[in-house]
Design an enzyme around this catalytic site. Structure first.
Site, PDB file in Angstrom:
ATOM      1  N   VAL B 102       0.871  -1.166   0.000  1.00  0.00           N
ATOM      2  CA  VAL B 102       0.000   0.000   0.000  1.00  0.00           C
ATOM      3  C   VAL B 102       0.912   1.222   0.000  1.00  0.00           C
ATOM      4  CG1 VAL B 102      -1.790   1.263   1.272  1.00  0.00           C
ATOM      5  CG2 VAL B 102      -1.707  -1.253   1.369  1.00  0.00           C
ATOM      6  N   CYS B 103       0.548   2.227  -0.803  1.00  0.00           N
ATOM      7  CA  CYS B 103       1.264   3.510  -0.767  1.00  0.00           C
ATOM      8  C   CYS B 103       2.752   3.267  -1.078  1.00  0.00           C
ATOM      9  CB  CYS B 103       1.031   4.127   0.614  1.00  0.00           C
ATOM     10  SG  CYS B 103       1.426   5.863   0.815  1.00  0.00           S
ATOM     11  N   THR B 104       3.638   3.900  -0.346  1.00  0.00           N
ATOM     12  CA  THR B 104       5.057   3.744  -0.621  1.00  0.00           C
ATOM     13  C   THR B 104       5.614   2.390  -0.169  1.00  0.00           C
ATOM     14  OG1 THR B 104       5.510   4.975   1.411  1.00  0.00           O
ATOM     15  CG2 THR B 104       5.576   6.209  -0.646  1.00  0.00           C
TER      16      THR B 104
END
Lengths: 216, 216
Positions: B102-104
């Site tokens: 998720v995300c970075t």
């Protein structure tokens, strides 16, 4: 944007709370400069969530938190609505700027008498319980009545917190946080409410272990 | 619905992870009967999130978790992409059923060489970093390449986890969880991506303290 705000946001915890109910608003509200996020429970230390795998550590006791600016009460699956949180809500609500709930968190507000005669929302499966405690159930995602803001089930806490943030600090701050958490939802299914989900899914969830609030 | 699944879901933690990145997928995946949710980090005990108010307790060390069925790596704001998580990802990825981020979190996958030449997504502000590590950035909310599923920023983990759940156990299970968490999003603003948010909001968030990943 004002960076000099100084607000205490009190996130209430009790055994059996639902993690996403409270972490959604936390991520939105705690991110704001000048906001102090604290976790409040009967005693300090870990409080287990309803899935029983994610304890969150209470940093303060209810007794210690007498003047929070914002209160956020999460929902859960099993809990004591007449326990210590009840007296705390009665004590602090008169001086909060905002008193809020996510999911069945509104059951606590209702049990404390804060929703008498007011419109409020909750998890769809708990609407009868909410009404039995004196509130008028509104089939909405987020609803404000004066300084009380209630949200529907679990994930609705994100919508609630962004709505609240706009009221607290204006649209730009709320939009900035929405962009920061990239909240551009694209659910892979359209089953997020009883009116949208297939009937067999609604029936299934109503029977599902651990997901439906149990007030018995 | 099969209730006899027995899958270990390993949620990776490191100092500076973003709480909602990991609690979104946790709420979706840990709820499923037969799923075992574990929290994995360099050492057991509390690991602080990037907002510095929500430690999550690691229940297992990376060394102890050699055969997870599903791996979920959250994003964060400051971290060591070449640290212990890198070796762990290289070690366990060959035998996972699903490796996700998720995300970075996708930056960790890329740094471990898992995304070489593959399409992947990340937080919008980190796309250049992702590409610099060998992945092809895709401006999508959730993207699957083989057994790797990556999600965009923070809140996209909920969409990712529901997508994954559908692949793991079928549409009915995914829809049931979506309904249980009442995931019928209604954001009060339309500012969830750089292409939708007002330009001054995009500019503001790019400068915002603590919200933009810092890889320096």
């Amino acid at each position: 944007m004002a960076h000099d705000v100084d607000m205490q946001i009190a996130f209430a915890l009790y055994p059996g709370f639902t993690a996403l109910d409270i972490v959604g608003p936390y991520q939105v509200l705690a991110e704001v400069p000048g906001h102090e996020a604290i976790w409040v429970a009967t005693k300090k230390g870990p409080v287990m969530d309803h899935t029983k795998n994610l304890p969150i550590t209470a940093t303060h006791t209810f007794d210690e938190v007498t003047n929070p600016d914002v209160v956020v009460v999460p929902g859960g699956t099993t809990y004591d609505i007449n326990g210590p949180i009840n007296a705390w809500l009665r004590a602090v609500h008169p001086t909060t700027q905002w008193t809020t709930s996510v999911c069945t968190g509104s059951i606590f507000l209702a049990a404390a008498g804060l929703l008498d005669g007011l419109e409020a929302t909750t998890h769809w499966a708990a609407k009868d319980t909410l009404e039995s405690l004196g509130a008028k159930y509104s089939e909405t995602r987020v609803i404000q009545q004066g300084k009380i803001v209630t949200a529907a089930g679990v994930s609705a806490g994100i919508d609630m917190a962004l709505t609240l943030l706009g009221k607290m600090h204006g649209d730009v701050m709320a939009q900035a946080i929405q962009l920061a958490i990239e909240y551009d939802p694209q659910p892979p299914y359209n089953a997020g409410s009883p009116s949208k989900a297939p009937a067999h899914v609604v029936e299934l969830v109503s029977k599902f272990r651990g997901l439906r609030p149990n007030f018995e």
